[in-house]
Design an enzyme around this catalytic site. Structure first.
Site, short mmCIF file in Angstrom:
data_model
loop_
_atom_site.label_atom_id
_atom_site.label_comp_id
_atom_site.label_asym_id
_atom_site.label_seq_id
_atom_site.Cartn_x
_atom_site.Cartn_y
_atom_site.Cartn_z
N HIS A 1 -10.78 0.46 -5.02
CA HIS A 1 -11.59 0.66 -3.71
C HIS A 1 -11.37 2.21 -3.39
O HIS A 1 -12.30 2.91 -3.04
CB HIS A 1 -10.98 -0.09 -2.61
CG HIS A 1 -9.58 0.18 -2.19
ND1 HIS A 1 -8.22 -0.44 -2.61
CD2 HIS A 1 -9.16 1.12 -1.22
CE1 HIS A 1 -7.22 0.35 -2.23
NE2 HIS A 1 -7.82 1.14 -1.23
N ASP A 2 -10.24 2.77 -3.74
CA ASP A 2 -9.97 4.23 -3.53
C ASP A 2 -10.78 4.90 -4.22
O ASP A 2 -11.36 6.15 -3.92
CB ASP A 2 -8.55 4.58 -3.64
CG ASP A 2 -7.50 4.36 -2.31
OD1 ASP A 2 -8.05 4.34 -1.27
OD2 ASP A 2 -6.51 3.93 -2.60
N PHE B 1 -3.98 5.80 -16.01
CA PHE B 1 -4.84 5.09 -16.73
C PHE B 1 -6.29 5.36 -16.09
O PHE B 1 -7.08 5.79 -17.26
CB PHE B 1 -4.33 3.60 -16.61
CG PHE B 1 -5.12 2.89 -18.02
CD1 PHE B 1 -4.38 2.60 -19.20
CD2 PHE B 1 -6.40 2.30 -17.62
CE1 PHE B 1 -5.34 2.11 -20.18
CE2 PHE B 1 -7.20 1.63 -18.46
CZ PHE B 1 -6.60 1.24 -19.68
N GLU C 1 1.56 -0.05 -4.91
CA GLU C 1 0.79 1.10 -5.13
C GLU C 1 1.54 2.17 -4.84
O GLU C 1 2.20 2.74 -3.94
CB GLU C 1 -0.47 1.07 -4.40
CG GLU C 1 -1.40 2.40 -4.64
CD GLU C 1 -2.16 2.72 -3.49
OE1 GLU C 1 -3.12 3.81 -3.53
OE2 GLU C 1 -1.85 2.43 -2.28
N HIS D 1 4.58 5.61 -1.63
CA HIS D 1 5.05 6.98 -1.40
C HIS D 1 5.07 7.55 0.12
O HIS D 1 5.43 8.46 0.27
CB HIS D 1 4.04 7.63 -2.51
CG HIS D 1 2.56 7.66 -2.14
ND1 HIS D 1 1.95 6.48 -3.03
CD2 HIS D 1 1.72 7.96 -1.64
CE1 HIS D 1 0.69 6.57 -2.72
NE2 HIS D 1 0.48 7.66 -1.55
N ASP E 1 0.75 -1.49 0.08
CA ASP E 1 -0.02 0.06 -0.03
C ASP E 1 0.93 1.40 -0.12
O ASP E 1 1.78 1.12 0.85
CB ASP E 1 -0.89 -0.04 1.28
CG ASP E 1 -1.72 1.19 1.35
OD1 ASP E 1 -2.54 1.53 0.42
OD2 ASP E 1 -1.50 2.09 2.27
#
Length: 617
Positions: A400-401, A334, A307, A273, A270
């Site tokens: 989900h986000d 995308f 991610e 960053h 997850d």
């Protein structure tokens, strides 16, 4: 009375490990304590001291403890805390840990060895809302549906123990303990085993950038976190400061634990960053190498997927090229390019998108922002993915986000027509990248997926509520977000699989199933790749023509992103074309079109938001 012994062990070297002779080996990193003991709260008796190894580790073997015994660590004879590497928290995040035998589950997966990442068609699901039961066993009951659809891998949103019974999973505080309300360790192993017996790989979403606030007792043990960096979710994990080596070991051990004891096939990391590490050898590189080495030792194909919103190809470049060596990463660009083009939405990060050329670049290269200026970020952003193998990028029209971070968690079906939903699905599943679906999208699930929690701390609950209100302060004209703590908010997210049998839902489900069948059965589409792909973009008409070839096989995929019908002038492929797919059902599969470049009346026509797939005869 239990007795204490010393022991060395070659399996997972953290937490409580049941040994073949019936004793239990305990090991914990607790440099903030001078003494550490094991206490058995349901049995009483004196604390059982562990021996100091040095470097902050304490360990020892205790006899007379049965499997399923509950225990706590007593720090300096004052503070009793659950195990940071607990395998199970049957009473939740504040209760004692439980001893779990690592090898008690009898696997029936016929020696499953995994599958190449290139064959993954991923289905992301939330265990709590995927079925009425909201459990691992409940999910097993729907695996046959996924096989019927053509899915080859499921991706579980985080299942590490979180507070209460309702949570997206990103507030977990026990990375080694499968959620008690989902069914705990036994339930997760049954689910993975059932998947493997059906030929499904299992991807597990793990959170290594932070831990949740409630039930997070790691501060009592050692410097697992640092205030040198901040994430949107609180203190960052200490991957590069003083005493960070054992922290790195803790999370790498966690990754190997999921692969080994639960036979997980791939880890989705997850929000990397939010992982800060300025050591010469980045934690992600070290973790990926350890995972791949463990996969080889186990004789299984295992993968690491990130991610990331950095658009940084270093994540997936090999270490000898200065990269971290992960196998793939999500490509948000995308989704953003597709969504902004279809809906016209420009709020937030969608303000960087909306041009047809953005989607063309996403289809051709992957990242849209590859070093250019981002208005949303007010700086240059990203690196080019044009030379990255397409199978290293995961794409989606939903996740989900992108659903859950909307005001009401509303699904795309509230804004898009059925034809547009089909177009979004085809764009994803006929792309040269790895496709991912979000639970329910295959039939246009109408239930929302709002943010929900079930914290026990009243102040934390109010903080979460305030945070959601502040996040959507600019959308007051649309109302308020659902109360994240309310059980009704969670229940509203339960998917209704029976919708797939009715009306437009059924038509959409049949279309998804046919798309996946084409991807599986047509050689030019079977594996991700851009090597034999040609793209012709008609900017004014917003029509995309994609030619995919393999050997003597050639496919022509036509996508119309406008609300008008268009005749393709001239078609990029001539001759005799057989219809494989028509999203409007105007041309039956198997019918032929003889395209004569001298006769425009023979050219294919695309309906508004239509998709056509032809095979050159």
């Amino acid at each position: 009375m239990a007795e204490l012994h010393t022991h060395s062990i070659g399996t997972l070297d953290l937490g409580a490990t049941l040994l073949p002779d019936g004793t239990v080996y305990f090991r914990v990193w607790a440099p903030r304590a001078l003494q550490v003991s094991v206490v058995l709260p349901h049995r009483g008796g004196n604390p059982l001291p562990l021996a100091a190894e040095g470097n902050g580790y304490f360990s020892g073997v205790v006899a007379g403890i049965a499997e399923d015994e509950r225990y706590l660590y007593l720090l300096d004879r004052e503070i009793a805390r659950p195990d940071p590497a607990s395998r199970f928290q049957p009473e939740g995040v504040h209760g004692p840990s439980r001893v779990v035998a690592a090898n008690r589950f009898v696997w029936r997966d016929n020696g499953w060895k995994g599958m190449p990442l290139a064959e993954y068609i991923i289905y992301e699901l939330h265990v709590g809302t995927f079925t009425p039961q909201g459990t691992f066993d409940g999910a097993i009951s729907r695996l046959d549906h996924l096989c019927e659809l053509g899915i080859t891998a499921i991706e579980l949103m985080p299942v590490a123990q979180f507070p209460g019974e309702r949570n997206w999973g990103y507030d977990g505080t026990y990375p080694f303990a499968p959620q008690n309300s989902y069914g705990g360790p036994d339930g997760l192993q049954r689910l993975v085993d059932a998947c493997h017996r059906r030929g499904l790989a299992v991807v597990l979403d793990v959170v290594y950038n932070h831990l949740g606030p409630e039930g997070n007792y790691l501060h009592s043990f050692g410097p697992y976190f640092t205030d040198r960096y901040r994430t949107p979710w609180g203190d960052a994990v200490n991957f590069d400061g003083p005493d960070s080596d054992p922290v790195r070991h803790y999370f790498i051990a966690n990754a190997l634990y999921w692969l080994t004891e639960y036979r997980i096939d791939a880890l989705r990391l997850d929000a990397i960053h939010g992982i800060y590490d300025f050591i010469a050898r980045h934690i992600l590189c070290e973790l990926a190498e350890a995972v791949h080495r463990q996969g080889e030792a186990l004789g299984r194909q295992v993968h690491v997927i990130a991610e990331s919103d950095l658009n940084d190809v270093r994540v997936i470049n090999p270490p000898d090229s200065g990269g971290y060596g992960l196998d793939a990463q999500w490509n948000d660009d995308f989704h953003h390019a597709l969504w902004a083009l279809l809906t016209g939405e420009r709020a937030g990060y969608y303000g960087d998108f909306g041009r047809f050329s953005d989607l063309v670049k996403a289809f051709r290269e992957g990242f849209v922002y590859s070093g250019g200026y981002s208005t949303y970020r007010r700086r240059r952003h990203g690196s080019s993915s044009a030379d990255i193998p397409a199978g290293r990028l995961v794409v989606f029209s939903q996740n989900h986000d992108q659903v859950g971070n909307r005001l009401r968690g509303e699904r795309p079906g509230e804004q898009l027509t059925v034809q547009q939903l089909k177009l979004a699905a085809a764009t994803t599943l006929l792309s040269p990248f790895l496709p991912l679906l979000f639970m329910g999208e295959e039939y246009g699930e109408s239930a929302p997926f709002p943010y929900f929690v079930s914290h026990g701390d009243a102040e934390l609950v109010e903080a979460v509520r305030r945070g959601r209100l502040e996040e959507f302060a600019g959308f007051v004209h649309q109302g308020s977000p659902p109360d994240p703590q309310a059980e009704a908010t969670f229940l509203s997210a339960k998917v209704d699989l029976e919708q797939r049998r009715r009306g437009d839902h059924r038509a959409l489900f049949d279309f998804y199933r046919e798309l996946i069948r084409l991807r599986r059965d047509c050689a030019p589409l079977f594996r991700p790749g851009r090597e034999n792909m040609q793209i012709v973009a008609c900017e004014e008409e917003r029509v995309l023509a994609v030619i995919r070839s393999k050997g003597a096989g050639q496919l022509l995929c036509l996508f119309n992103y406008s609300g008008q019908s268009h005749t393709i002038l001239p078609p990029p492929v001539g001759g005799r074309l057989r219809v494989l797919l028509d999203s409007t059902y105007a041309s039956p599969p198997g019918s032929c079109l003889s395209v004569d470049t001298a006769c425009p009346e023979t050219f294919p026509t695309l309906a508004p938001f239509g998709v056509m797939v032809y095979r050159k005869e």
